[in-house]
Design a protein around this motif. Structure first.
Motif, PDB file in Angstrom:
ATOM      1  N   ARG A 133     -49.738 -24.502  71.700  1.00 57.79           N
ATOM      2  CA  ARG A 133     -51.202 -24.514  71.569  1.00 57.79           C
ATOM      3  C   ARG A 133     -51.729 -23.081  71.521  1.00 57.79           C
ATOM      4  NH1 ARG A 133     -53.607 -29.103  74.361  1.00 57.79           N
ATOM      5  NH2 ARG A 133     -55.564 -28.038  73.853  1.00 57.79           N
ATOM      6  N   ALA A 134     -53.007 -22.942  71.194  1.00 53.02           N
ATOM      7  CA  ALA A 134     -53.633 -21.620  71.119  1.00 53.02           C
ATOM      8  C   ALA A 134     -53.867 -21.067  72.519  1.00 53.02           C
ATOM      9  CB  ALA A 134     -54.959 -21.724  70.369  1.00 53.02           C
ATOM     10  N   ALA A 135     -53.578 -19.773  72.694  1.00 53.42           N
ATOM     11  CA  ALA A 135     -53.789 -19.130  73.995  1.00 53.42           C
ATOM     12  C   ALA A 135     -55.257 -19.225  74.414  1.00 53.42           C
ATOM     13  CB  ALA A 135     -53.338 -17.670  73.938  1.00 53.42           C
ATOM     14  N   ALA A 136     -56.152 -19.254  73.443  1.00 55.94           N
ATOM     15  CA  ALA A 136     -57.584 -19.347  73.742  1.00 55.94           C
ATOM     16  C   ALA A 136     -57.930 -20.665  74.442  1.00 55.94           C
ATOM     17  CB  ALA A 136     -58.398 -19.211  72.452  1.00 55.94           C
ATOM     18  N   GLN A 139     -57.214 -22.896  79.331  1.00 55.45           N
ATOM     19  CA  GLN A 139     -57.886 -23.700  80.364  1.00 55.45           C
ATOM     20  C   GLN A 139     -57.663 -25.212  80.118  1.00 55.45           C
ATOM     21  OE1 GLN A 139     -60.800 -21.491  81.855  1.00 55.45           O
ATOM     22  NE2 GLN A 139     -60.806 -22.754  83.688  1.00 55.45           N
ATOM     23  N   ASP A 140     -57.903 -25.647  78.883  1.00 52.94           N
ATOM     24  CA  ASP A 140     -57.692 -27.057  78.523  1.00 52.94           C
ATOM     25  C   ASP A 140     -56.224 -27.443  78.644  1.00 52.94           C
ATOM     26  OD1 ASP A 140     -60.344 -27.212  77.896  1.00 52.94           O
ATOM     27  OD2 ASP A 140     -60.051 -27.034  75.716  1.00 52.94           O
ATOM     28  N   GLU A 144     -54.974 -30.442  80.958  1.00 55.21           N
ATOM     29  CA  GLU A 144     -54.376 -31.635  80.337  1.00 55.21           C
ATOM     30  C   GLU A 144     -52.899 -31.807  80.717  1.00 55.21           C
ATOM     31  OE1 GLU A 144     -55.147 -30.990  76.184  1.00 55.21           O
ATOM     32  OE2 GLU A 144     -57.307 -30.828  76.572  1.00 55.21           O
ATOM     33  N   SER A 145     -52.184 -30.704  80.858  1.00 54.46           N
ATOM     34  CA  SER A 145     -50.735 -30.800  81.100  1.00 54.46           C
ATOM     35  C   SER A 145     -50.401 -30.892  82.586  1.00 54.46           C
ATOM     36  CB  SER A 145     -50.020 -29.586  80.510  1.00 54.46           C
ATOM     37  OG  SER A 145     -50.396 -28.408  81.213  1.00 54.46           O
ATOM     38  N   GLY A 146     -51.367 -30.547  83.429  1.00 48.18           N
ATOM     39  CA  GLY A 146     -51.090 -30.545  84.859  1.00 48.18           C
ATOM     40  C   GLY A 146     -50.171 -29.409  85.292  1.00 48.18           C
ATOM     41  N   ALA A 147     -50.062 -28.367  84.466  1.00 47.72           N
ATOM     42  CA  ALA A 147     -49.176 -27.246  84.813  1.00 47.72           C
ATOM     43  C   ALA A 147     -49.668 -26.538  86.073  1.00 47.72           C
ATOM     44  CB  ALA A 147     -49.098 -26.253  83.651  1.00 47.72           C
ATOM     45  N   GLU A 148     -48.718 -26.211  86.955  1.00 51.64           N
ATOM     46  CA  GLU A 148     -49.010 -25.512  88.207  1.00 51.64           C
ATOM     47  C   GLU A 148     -48.521 -24.073  88.151  1.00 51.64           C
ATOM     48  OE1 GLU A 148     -48.269 -27.892  92.200  1.00 51.64           O
ATOM     49  OE2 GLU A 148     -46.487 -27.568  90.969  1.00 51.64           O
TER      50      GLU A 148
END
Lengths: 207, 207
Positions: A133-136, A139-140, A144-148
């Motif tokens: 995905r785009a670095a911009a 936040q989304d 959406e991915s639940g990354a910690e």
């Protein structure tokens, strides 16, 4: 029990190493081991092993040793490995792509769930189990991915701004592969990976 | 002085870490430091620092501390970092390509001078400062490039045969990134890089 903040990086490194030794003992079918035997087998210090483990509770029985499975389980949970950690990789060049596919990063407690880049040629490309995905949109992507955990695989000069962006996106910890010292934010622990340290250890034997 | 074989991997790891701390102190312009100050600043154990360093000679002066520059130079030479180490990367996929360009691998004592692969699509391609050669020509590549250290960046199932090939080509030490336990040959030290250990340390802070 001691506070998280009081545990030194070298102690953590040793605990992680002990866990590796215990897993090896499990593979070999060994059920009990004394600190002396463990020290001898893995070139460690028995005193250090006892001291390190005593910080976190009573594990060994004098004259009997440690219960390998119980101690492995305990270290596993102490290190937070008894639950899943989702990761987002920032920078999907060679290193980021390699890390996305690296077995150690997609095994047990750790899984790479997303990757971002600011290069339009990389965005939209499938790598491992996700689409870049785009670095911009970081936040989304994090929400959406639940990354910690954020993994910085960007050039040195882009590392600080991306660490800050990860912190602002709500990431709870950052693993930094960029060879640069970053200004930390409170509440967002940072672990620098310096691959050179491995070479330095090897160089010692080549003298 | 103690023998090379008696130095444990954790001690080497600490010496390498101390050297990093000393270089940081040099950047800050600090000339002298006691084991206590160093321990406090970098979350280490003062006793451990003194014990580790005492294995290799007398460095500190009681009440005065260590001479930062002299100790850094000494550790540098102890770790074999006062001379150049040429490296060949085996496996020029994403990880191998990333390592070839990784600053830490091309800075100070370490330089990647060659890379090999068995994929015809990769052979002949320019990466960093060299052209990828055929894995079948490893013996020639090692002789011509003067590589001393081999870096394994191949899939797990190809790691053993490539370690053996490096040993037969006269390589003096191997850094293995493949997540697999290899059968070592005498005289060819092997250092396994487990990137997971860094994640495990970070996970501790996310509990």
């Amino acid at each position: 029990m001691i506070e998280q903040e009081e545990v030194s990086p070298l102690t953590l490194n040793r605990l992680s190493f002990y866990l590796r030794c215990l897993r090896h003992l499990q593979e070999l079918g060994i059920k009990r081991i004394s600190s002396q035997e463990m020290a001898q087998r893995y070139h460690l210090s028995a005193t250090q092993i006892r001291k390190d483990l005593a910080q976190f509770g009573e594990f060994g029985i004098r004259g009997v040793g440690y219960d390998v499975n119980a101690l492995a389980d305990h270290l596993n949970s102490l290190l937070g490995l008894d639950r899943q950690h989702a990761m987002v990789i920032v920078g999907m060049g060679n290193l980021g792509s390699a890390l996305a596919q690296y077995l150690g990063f997609n095994y047990g407690a750790f899984h790479v769930v997303a990757g971002v880049d600011n290069d339009p040629k990389k965005i939209g490309r499938r790598v491992a189990s996700f689409v870049v995905r785009a670095a911009a949109d970081l936040q989304d992507v994090v929400r959406e991915s639940g990354a910690e955990i954020g993994v910085l695989a960007v050039p040195a000069e882009a590392a600080q701004e991306n660490y800050d962006a990860l912190a602002e996106a709500g990431i709870k910890g950052v693993l930094n592969f960029a060879p640069v010292r970053l200004k930390r934010r409170p509440g967002v622990p940072l672990k620098n990976v310096d691959l050179r340290i491995n070479l330095e250890e090897l160089a010692f034997f080549l003298r």
